[in-house]
Write an enzyme that holds these catalytic residues in place. Structure first.
Site, PDB file in Angstrom:
ATOM      1  N   ASP A  67     -11.790 -20.197  -6.299  1.00  0.00           N
ATOM      2  CA  ASP A  67     -12.223 -21.327  -5.495  1.00  0.00           C
ATOM      3  C   ASP A  67     -11.934 -20.996  -4.028  1.00  0.00           C
ATOM      4  OD1 ASP A  67      -9.461 -21.631  -5.610  1.00  0.00           O
ATOM      5  OD2 ASP A  67      -9.507 -23.769  -6.020  1.00  0.00           O
ATOM      6  N   TYR A  80     -10.643 -20.751  -0.065  1.00  0.00           N
ATOM      7  CA  TYR A  80      -9.338 -20.779   0.593  1.00  0.00           C
ATOM      8  C   TYR A  80      -8.979 -22.217   0.963  1.00  0.00           C
ATOM      9  CZ  TYR A  80      -9.845 -15.692   1.243  1.00  0.00           C
ATOM     10  OH  TYR A  80      -9.993 -14.337   1.061  1.00  0.00           O
ATOM     11  N   PHE A  98     -13.790 -14.630  -0.954  1.00  0.00           N
ATOM     12  CA  PHE A  98     -12.867 -13.666  -0.334  1.00  0.00           C
ATOM     13  C   PHE A  98     -13.052 -13.523   1.177  1.00  0.00           C
ATOM     14  CE2 PHE A  98     -12.980 -12.243  -4.794  1.00  0.00           C
ATOM     15  CZ  PHE A  98     -11.624 -12.280  -5.080  1.00  0.00           C
ATOM     16  N   HIS A 149      -6.551  -8.993 -10.364  1.00  0.00           N
ATOM     17  CA  HIS A 149      -6.945  -9.634  -9.107  1.00  0.00           C
ATOM     18  C   HIS A 149      -6.273  -8.928  -7.925  1.00  0.00           C
ATOM     19  CE1 HIS A 149      -7.367 -12.898  -6.124  1.00  0.00           C
ATOM     20  NE2 HIS A 149      -8.367 -13.310  -6.884  1.00  0.00           N
TER      21      HIS A 149
END
Length: 221
Positions: free
Chosen positions: A66, A68, A79, A188
């Site tokens: 989701d 920031y 990202f 991740h």
């Protein structure tokens, strides 16, 4: 909640979802959230991933979770952060891995719009979030919407590369036809998990090798 400022083919591909009853409920919820709380990204940037990576040009999908949660960071691309905003730790680790694979220096900006313009769909599973509260909009309907996006691409296109980092993203592999597309999975890039398999995964080189093997232009990372 209208899907605005996106490329026309994406509008066509998403029409069935947009016209559905469940999407109408999602839209009402999101509208109320923006009216009553601080929500990221800015409302006119929710669908930036579809704006900057046209359907016909999409050849890589990088799936985030989701947006920031801090002010100024989220702008509708997974990202990515706008120019002038410090790079979050996960993005720093992504750039470190690219440097490891390619030798190129880490860029000053964390704005990944130039990736999107090359055909990378920078898609979060959930497209909005309440300020300061990770996962606050999970389970409200966004996952159904973005699952349909992934399934649509898998069914209607060929030779895509899907980069699935972390357990949340890797669950989406079941939506993708692995006989038509390349699926690259790893841990991740967050500081908590980067050393559990993201660092050294070779994904950026493997992505370009696959694209070139299919006669497609490699990504300039």
């Amino acid at each position: 909640m209208l899907i605005t400022n996106i490329e026309e083919r994406w509008r066509i591909e998403l029409k069935e979802a947009i016209d559905s009853e469940w999407y109408e409920k999602l839209a009402l919820f999101i509208r109320r959230e923006y009216n009553e709380k601080t929500i990221f990204p800015p409302e006119n940037q929710i669908f930036n991933s579809f704006k900057y990576s046209p359907w016909n040009q999409t050849k890589v999908v990088i799936l985030g979770q989701d947006p920031y949660i801090n002010p100024g960071q989220a702008h509708g691309l997974s990202f990515s952060v706008p120019d002038g905003i410090p790079k979050p730790p996960s993005l720093q680790n992504i750039f470190k891995q690219i440097r490891l694979e390619t030798g190129q220096p880490i860029p000053e900006s964390g704005n990944l719009t130039h990736w999107a313009s090359q055909g990378i769909l920078l898609l979060n599973s959930v497209l909005t979030v309440q300020a300061g509260l990770s996962n606050s909009h999970q389970g409200m309907g966004w996952e159904k919407f973005t699952d349909l996006v992934i399934h649509n691409l898998s069914e209607k296109k060929e030779n895509l590369v899907f980069l699935l980092w972390g357990s949340h993203a890797r669950k989406k592999a079941v939506l993708i036809n692995s006989t038509k597309h390349l699926i690259l999975e790893s841990a991740h890039p967050s500081p908590l998990s980067v050393r559990r398999g993201f660092s050294g995964n070779g994904h950026f080189s493997k992505c370009n090798q696959f694209l070139e093997s299919k006669g497609l232009k490699p990504i300039i990372w």
